[in-house]
Design a protein around this motif. Structure first.
Motif, mmCIF file in Angstrom:
data_model
loop_
_atom_site.group_PDB
_atom_site.id
_atom_site.type_symbol
_atom_site.label_atom_id
_atom_site.label_comp_id
_atom_site.label_asym_id
_atom_site.label_seq_id
_atom_site.Cartn_x
_atom_site.Cartn_y
_atom_site.Cartn_z
ATOM 1 N N LYS A 265 0.664 -1.163 0.038
ATOM 2 C CA LYS A 265 -0.021 0.020 0.014
ATOM 3 C C LYS A 265 0.715 1.133 0.088
ATOM 4 O O LYS A 265 0.633 2.381 -0.610
ATOM 5 C CB LYS A 265 -0.966 0.004 1.130
ATOM 6 N N ASP A 269 0.936 4.570 -2.409
ATOM 7 C CA ASP A 269 0.731 5.780 -1.871
ATOM 8 C C ASP A 269 1.669 6.886 -2.335
ATOM 9 O O ASP A 269 1.571 7.927 -2.445
ATOM 10 C CB ASP A 269 0.515 5.711 -0.315
ATOM 11 N N LEU A 445 -3.371 5.356 -5.434
ATOM 12 C CA LEU A 445 -3.566 5.786 -4.158
ATOM 13 C C LEU A 445 -2.398 6.754 -3.576
ATOM 14 O O LEU A 445 -1.593 6.460 -2.942
ATOM 15 C CB LEU A 445 -3.591 4.440 -3.360
#
Length: 462
Positions: A265, A269, A445
């Motif tokens: 993640k 990000d 993201l």
């Protein structure tokens, strides 16, 4: 030639990996002669192929109790139980000394090419169970041999047959032709030659499990390094982004496993990776510059990539068991009684129900598939599962049914709820949980994305 009396024969164990060597240790502890046949040049050969990858289980969770007892008289010192070994550590500091402790009970360079009942193909019923197993072996020098066994424990794993990039379970059109730009393993980016292959390149990562997380984290680290400018990952998911996409995170009872998802993640990000959701690869083409273009079954085409890392799981090699009567689930290729307990269509959180010799049994009595191979195509296997499996199986072979039935297995929870079974459900059904992206799309993201978008309670696998 008359077959030997069955009770005097060894139990043949196929594969000298963690589960196979544990099986041998339990057999020795029970006073039963094991014979471990390993196709590779050394014990733990498959583990050595991912020696650069760190396990998310600690040393305390990857050492079998019976193996530890066998090693104790040799002066072996168990590594710190709370630390995390790499694959190379596991092989060098545990599997190698364990194989040495077993001595000539382990034969390397010995590939099993067939297993059957002596004088009985799979069709013949007459006097079948009274016949010993016959195991055909091909040695590294080309010599062939047949061995007899009272029972066979297949712990050969699934490492040799990775699943393809194709979303249908078959290789995508053009996948074989593009083999020079595709790998089916997590690359070792500490190797200078391998590192150069991905530095400054655009790489597609296909898969949604711990291996994919690891590859994304490695590529992100490369992108952040001094020589990594231009390195970019494109994460190809067959389903949507949901709360469970990145694993259990801090809710995972195996902290290092949860950290893998968080690292993936973070890669997104930080802008080092983008995700393409709902993309099921059908074709891999080359553009005019020789780069690869992935085409989905719905006709969408991605921007060209330089390399592809396919991490879509593994499959069991059942070819050498074709004359044995196996009872396998039609979907998972796992033992029929075990399959409902591990089915990823139903399970991806909580614990696996305790299981042992009964769930691993087949119509052919005396043959067991254990370890990763027992899971067939199902993911999320843990070493401690295999250790408990072989403890139960060996107890059953020794006639200690009370001990064999007393299966105690508590696996750490993933913190991830929901299975993979909803990915083909109608959109209306999916929205009830409010977790799955209903339409395929490119997602980055970044800092502007609301935190709760990735952290929402989820129902669908990735």
């Amino acid at each position: 030639m008359n077959a030997p009396v069955t009770i005097e024969l060894p139990v043949v164990v196929i594969g000298a990996g963690p589960t196979g060597l544990a099986a041998a240790a339990h057999l020795v502890q029970r006073g039963i002669e094991p014979l471990v046949l390993e196709a590779g040049p050394a014990a733990g050969a498959a583990v050595r192929e991912w020696s650069h990858v760190r396990l998310f289980s600690t040393w305390g969770e990857v050492v079998d109790p019976a193996a530890e007892k066998l090693l104790a008289p040799t002066g072996w010192s168990k590594p710190d139980a709370g630390t995390y070994p790499s694959g190379g550590d596991w092989a060098d500091l545990y599997l190698k000394p364990l194989a040495e402790a077993l001595g000539d009970k382990v034969r390397t360079g010995a590939r099993v090419t067939g297993v059957s009942r002596t004088g009985r193909d799979r069709i013949v019923d007459a006097d079948r169970e009274a016949q010993p197993f016959v195991v055909h072996v091909e040695h590294a020098d080309g010599r062939e041999e047949r061995l007899f066994a009272r029972a066979v424990i297949d712990a050969s794993g699934t490492w040799t047959i990775p699943s393809p990039a194709g979303g249908s379970g078959l290789p995508a059109l053009g996948e074989r032709a593009a083999a020079g730009k595709i790998t089916y393993r997590v690359p070792d980016l500490k190797d200078p030659a391998v590192r150069a292959r991905y530095t400054g390149k655009r790489t597609a990562v296909i898969g949604s499990g711990a291996s994919a997380f690891t590859a994304l984290a490695y590529l992100a680290d490369l992108a952040k390094s001094e020589d990594g400018a231009g390195t970019k990952a494109v994460w190809i998911l067959r389903r949507g982004i949901s709360g469970s996409t990145f694993g259990g995170g801090t809710a995972d009872q195996l902290p290092a496993r949860g950290a893998l998802g968080l690292a993936a993640k973070a890669a997104m990000d930080d802008g080092h990776a983008d995700a393409v959701t709902g993309f099921r690869t059908e074709v891999i083409e080359r553009d005019g510059d020789g780069r690869l273009v992935l085409v989905a079954e719905d006709g969408r085409r991605l921007e060209p990539v330089d390399e592809v890392i396919v991490l879509t799981g593994f499959r069991p090699d059942l070819s050498f068991l074709s004359e044995i009567r196996l009872g396998l689930d039609e979907r998972l290729q796992a033992p029929t009684a075990l399959a409902p307990l591990i089915d990823p269509n139903q399970h991806s959180c909580g614990t696996v129900y305790p299981h042992g010799h009964r769930e691993l049994a087949h119509p052919e009595q005396g043959v067991y598939l254990v370890g990763m191979k027992s899971y067939g195509r199902a993911p999320t296997f843990l070493a401690m599962t295999g250790y408990e499996q072989v403890r139960s199986v060996v107890a059953a072979l020794a006639g200690d049914i009370e001990s064999a039935d007393r299966v105690e297995l508590t696996l750490p929870e993933t913190g991830v709820c929901g299975g993979a079974g909803l990915f083909d459900a109608p959109e209306a059904d999916q929205t009830s949980g409010g977790c799955c992206a209903p339409a395929p799309q490119l997602i980055q993201l970044g800092a502007s994305a609301p935190a709760e978008e990735a952290a929402a309670g989820g129902c669908c696998g990735s």
